[in-house]
Write an enzyme that holds these catalytic residues in place. Structure first.
Site, PDB file in Angstrom:
ATOM      1  N   ASP A  27       1.092  -1.322   0.083  1.00 53.80           N
ATOM      2  CA  ASP A  27       0.040  -0.097  -0.079  1.00 53.80           C
ATOM      3  C   ASP A  27       0.695   1.151  -0.070  1.00 53.80           C
ATOM      4  O   ASP A  27       2.274   1.244   0.429  1.00 53.80           O
ATOM      5  CB  ASP A  27      -0.798  -0.184   1.429  1.00 53.80           C
ATOM      6  CG  ASP A  27      -1.616   1.219   1.396  1.00 53.80           C
ATOM      7  OD1 ASP A  27      -2.205   1.854   0.283  1.00 53.80           O
ATOM      8  OD2 ASP A  27      -1.652   1.823   2.695  1.00 53.80           O
ATOM      9  N   ASP A  62      -0.518   5.044   0.916  1.00 54.47           N
ATOM     10  CA  ASP A  62      -0.600   5.831   1.928  1.00 54.47           C
ATOM     11  C   ASP A  62      -0.559   5.430   3.272  1.00 54.47           C
ATOM     12  O   ASP A  62      -1.050   4.547   3.681  1.00 54.47           O
ATOM     13  CB  ASP A  62      -2.087   6.419   1.663  1.00 54.47           C
ATOM     14  CG  ASP A  62      -2.239   6.980   0.281  1.00 54.47           C
ATOM     15  OD1 ASP A  62      -1.215   7.598  -0.094  1.00 54.47           O
ATOM     16  OD2 ASP A  62      -3.072   6.749  -0.598  1.00 54.47           O
ATOM     17  N   ASP A  70      -1.207  -0.030   6.155  1.00 54.11           N
ATOM     18  CA  ASP A  70      -1.646   0.375   7.656  1.00 54.11           C
ATOM     19  C   ASP A  70      -3.106   0.418   7.846  1.00 54.11           C
ATOM     20  O   ASP A  70      -3.579   0.827   9.014  1.00 54.11           O
ATOM     21  CB  ASP A  70      -1.360   1.832   7.578  1.00 54.11           C
ATOM     22  CG  ASP A  70      -2.319   2.615   6.644  1.00 54.11           C
ATOM     23  OD1 ASP A  70      -3.185   3.552   7.037  1.00 54.11           O
ATOM     24  OD2 ASP A  70      -2.372   2.471   5.543  1.00 54.11           O
TER      25      ASP A  70
END
Length: 223
Positions: A7, A9, A180
């Site tokens: 990922d 961001d 996250d």
């Protein structure tokens, strides 16, 4: 050869590239400041796993409608260099290097728009062919303000990955996954070795339940 899925961001960079880009658009008169408060409220819903990505993209792409792709893409290149690159996590860069040394194939898969993800991928030395992000519709060299295809969000990330594997006749195992966000739970469950990075409370709880490794990364300036 194994796949390592990252990922973007709040995983490889400190912050959300879509929100940072929206602030950039306002600062450079590409979007009105009156839109900032609503974008911030939407992001709070994103972090809690309550946001419909179609709603967010329809709102945040509105300022791009009718603008020349070349004009926006130039801004995105400057944004990636000036705003996103200084926020890269040093440990994330180290982890990318570790996977390359192992011979793993790295795929960057993001729920942000491809116009901002692709320039950041260049800074990460990830090939454009290995970038999966939300696709933007173009007509006659201009952005329409709409998306196209399957949105790389929640289960859509797994769908887009599978589409990518079929397109490239790619049968490598999805071995590693880094994220996250609780929104990436489908992707994390899809890989053999999920690893959560600076997770929010909801994902941290799930990681502890599943006994997944929890990584704490910092920006280069704070390392």
């Amino acid at each position: 050869m194994a796949l390592a899925l990252f990922d973007l961001d709040d995983t490889l960079i400190d912050g959300d590239s879509a929100s940072l880009w929206f602030e950039y658009m306002v600062a450079h008169k590409l979007a009105p400041a009156s839109m900032l408060a609503e974008e911030e409220a939407m992001m709070q819903r994103y972090y809690s796993g309550e946001l419909a990505m179609e709603e967010y993209m329809n709102f945040t792409l509105r300022p791009l409608a009718g603008k020349a792709c070349s004009q926006i893409d130039d801004h995105c290149q400057r944004f990636a260099q000036a705003v996103a690159a200084p926020r890269l996590y040093q440990e994330g860069l180290d982890q990318l290097a570790w996977h390359r040394a192992q011979g793993d194939e790295i795929v960057l898969i993001s729920a942000s728009g491809e116009h901002i993800v692709r320039p950041i991928a260049n800074a990460l030395q990830i090939p454009q062919s290995h970038v999966l992000a939300i696709e933007l519709e173009q007509q006659q060299g201009r952005y329409t303000g709409r998306t196209q295809g399957v949105l790389s969000f929640r289960d859509g990330k797994v769908t887009r990955l599978q589409q990518w594997q079929r397109l490239h006749a790619h049968d490598a195992i999805a071995q590693y996954g880094y994220s996250d966000s609780i929104n990436d739970l489908p992707l994390l469950k899809h890989v053999r070795e999920p690893r959560v990075v600076n997770p929010a409370a909801s994902l941290l709880l799930e990681a502890r339940r599943q006994q997944w490794p929890v990584l704490r990364w910092q920006t280069r300036s704070n390392a």
